[in-house]
Design a protein around this motif. Sequence first.
Motif, short mmCIF file in Angstrom:
data_model
loop_
_atom_site.label_atom_id
_atom_site.label_comp_id
_atom_site.label_asym_id
_atom_site.label_seq_id
_atom_site.Cartn_x
_atom_site.Cartn_y
_atom_site.Cartn_z
N PRO A 93 0.82 -1.22 0.00
CA PRO A 93 0.00 0.00 0.00
C PRO A 93 0.86 1.27 0.00
O PRO A 93 1.96 1.29 0.55
N LEU A 94 0.32 2.32 -0.61
CA LEU A 94 1.03 3.59 -0.70
C LEU A 94 0.71 4.53 0.45
O LEU A 94 1.54 5.34 0.84
N GLY A 95 -0.51 4.45 0.97
CA GLY A 95 -0.92 5.41 1.97
C GLY A 95 -1.63 4.79 3.16
O GLY A 95 -2.10 3.65 3.11
N ILE A 96 -1.68 5.58 4.23
CA ILE A 96 -2.35 5.18 5.46
C ILE A 96 -3.49 6.17 5.68
O ILE A 96 -3.26 7.39 5.72
N LEU A 97 -4.69 5.66 5.80
CA LEU A 97 -5.86 6.50 6.00
C LEU A 97 -5.88 7.08 7.41
O LEU A 97 -5.36 6.49 8.36
N GLU A 98 -6.49 8.24 7.53
CA GLU A 98 -6.65 8.84 8.85
C GLU A 98 -7.54 7.95 9.70
O GLU A 98 -8.51 7.37 9.22
N GLN A 99 -7.19 7.82 10.96
CA GLN A 99 -7.99 7.02 11.89
C GLN A 99 -8.17 7.82 13.18
O GLN A 99 -7.21 8.03 13.92
N ALA A 100 -9.37 8.26 13.42
CA ALA A 100 -9.67 9.05 14.61
C ALA A 100 -9.41 8.24 15.87
O ALA A 100 -9.73 7.06 15.94
N GLY A 101 -8.80 8.87 16.85
CA GLY A 101 -8.60 8.24 18.15
C GLY A 101 -7.47 7.23 18.22
O GLY A 101 -7.32 6.55 19.22
N PHE A 102 -6.66 7.13 17.18
CA PHE A 102 -5.56 6.17 17.21
C PHE A 102 -4.41 6.78 18.00
O PHE A 102 -3.75 7.70 17.55
N GLU A 103 -4.17 6.29 19.21
CA GLU A 103 -3.20 6.88 20.13
C GLU A 103 -1.75 6.76 19.66
O GLU A 103 -0.92 7.57 20.01
N GLY A 104 -1.43 5.76 18.89
CA GLY A 104 -0.05 5.56 18.48
C GLY A 104 0.42 6.50 17.40
O GLY A 104 1.55 6.44 16.98
N ALA A 105 -0.42 7.40 16.95
CA ALA A 105 -0.06 8.25 15.83
C ALA A 105 -0.23 9.73 16.13
O ALA A 105 -0.60 10.50 15.28
N LYS A 106 0.06 10.15 17.35
CA LYS A 106 -0.05 11.56 17.70
C LYS A 106 0.99 12.36 16.92
O LYS A 106 2.13 11.95 16.81
N ARG A 107 0.60 13.48 16.40
CA ARG A 107 1.50 14.36 15.65
C ARG A 107 1.61 15.69 16.39
O ARG A 107 0.63 16.18 16.95
N GLU A 108 2.79 16.29 16.36
CA GLU A 108 3.00 17.55 17.05
C GLU A 108 2.38 18.72 16.29
O GLU A 108 1.93 19.68 16.88
N ILE A 109 2.37 18.66 14.97
CA ILE A 109 1.95 19.79 14.16
C ILE A 109 0.43 19.79 13.94
O ILE A 109 -0.20 20.83 13.92
N THR A 110 -0.14 18.65 13.79
CA THR A 110 -1.56 18.55 13.46
C THR A 110 -2.18 17.35 14.16
O THR A 110 -1.47 16.46 14.61
N ASP A 111 -3.47 17.35 14.26
CA ASP A 111 -4.17 16.22 14.87
C ASP A 111 -4.44 15.10 13.88
O ASP A 111 -4.98 14.07 14.23
N ARG A 112 -4.09 15.32 12.63
CA ARG A 112 -4.34 14.31 11.60
C ARG A 112 -3.25 13.25 11.66
O ARG A 112 -2.13 13.50 12.05
N ASN A 113 -3.60 12.02 11.23
CA ASN A 113 -2.61 10.94 11.32
C ASN A 113 -2.50 10.12 10.04
O ASN A 113 -1.90 9.06 10.06
N GLU A 114 -3.05 10.61 8.92
CA GLU A 114 -2.82 9.88 7.68
C GLU A 114 -1.38 10.13 7.24
O GLU A 114 -0.76 11.11 7.66
N ALA A 115 -0.85 9.23 6.43
CA ALA A 115 0.56 9.36 6.04
C ALA A 115 0.83 8.50 4.81
O ALA A 115 0.02 7.66 4.42
N ALA A 116 2.00 8.70 4.25
CA ALA A 116 2.49 7.83 3.18
C ALA A 116 3.23 6.67 3.83
O ALA A 116 3.96 6.86 4.82
N VAL A 117 3.05 5.47 3.31
CA VAL A 117 3.70 4.30 3.88
C VAL A 117 5.21 4.45 3.87
O VAL A 117 5.87 4.17 4.88
N ASP A 118 5.80 4.92 2.77
CA ASP A 118 7.25 5.04 2.72
C ASP A 118 7.79 6.02 3.76
O ASP A 118 8.85 5.81 4.34
N SER A 119 7.04 7.08 4.06
CA SER A 119 7.45 8.02 5.11
C SER A 119 7.42 7.36 6.48
O SER A 119 8.32 7.56 7.30
#
Length: 143
Positions: A93-119
Amino acid sequence: MIFTLLIAFAQSAEPSQVLLLVNHNAPEGRAVAEAWRFWRDQPGTPILEISTPFEEHIPRAVYERDIANPLREYLNTEAGAGLIWIIPVYGVPLGILEQAGFEGAKREITDRNEAAVDSELALLRNPPAANDRRSSLRWLVMR
């Protein structure tokens, strides 16, 4: 084109420094990995076969379970110690969909947690330090 760029980046790498990431649910990806080994004349390059949905984007929980956890296990083995390049091939897969309430993906800049798999793969060995946003990429560019 991306495949060609990956070959160019990994030209000086030894087989033990490269890992080809293949999705069991996309058999064509295995053929791409085997072609990479053949054209690079590196039959000893390891292949890590994961089993995840053959989709362009997957939920974060699926990424963690099917991709990140098996890769973390591999990185903690002797074979993973000298790894510099992770090359996800066709079918991963190329991307990771945003998932509300997923604790393992906290970001400092934004509350969003979608990402590219390679990143996300680049962050597995060295998660970023609070003060240094570049620390996670050092293992890719400094070795």
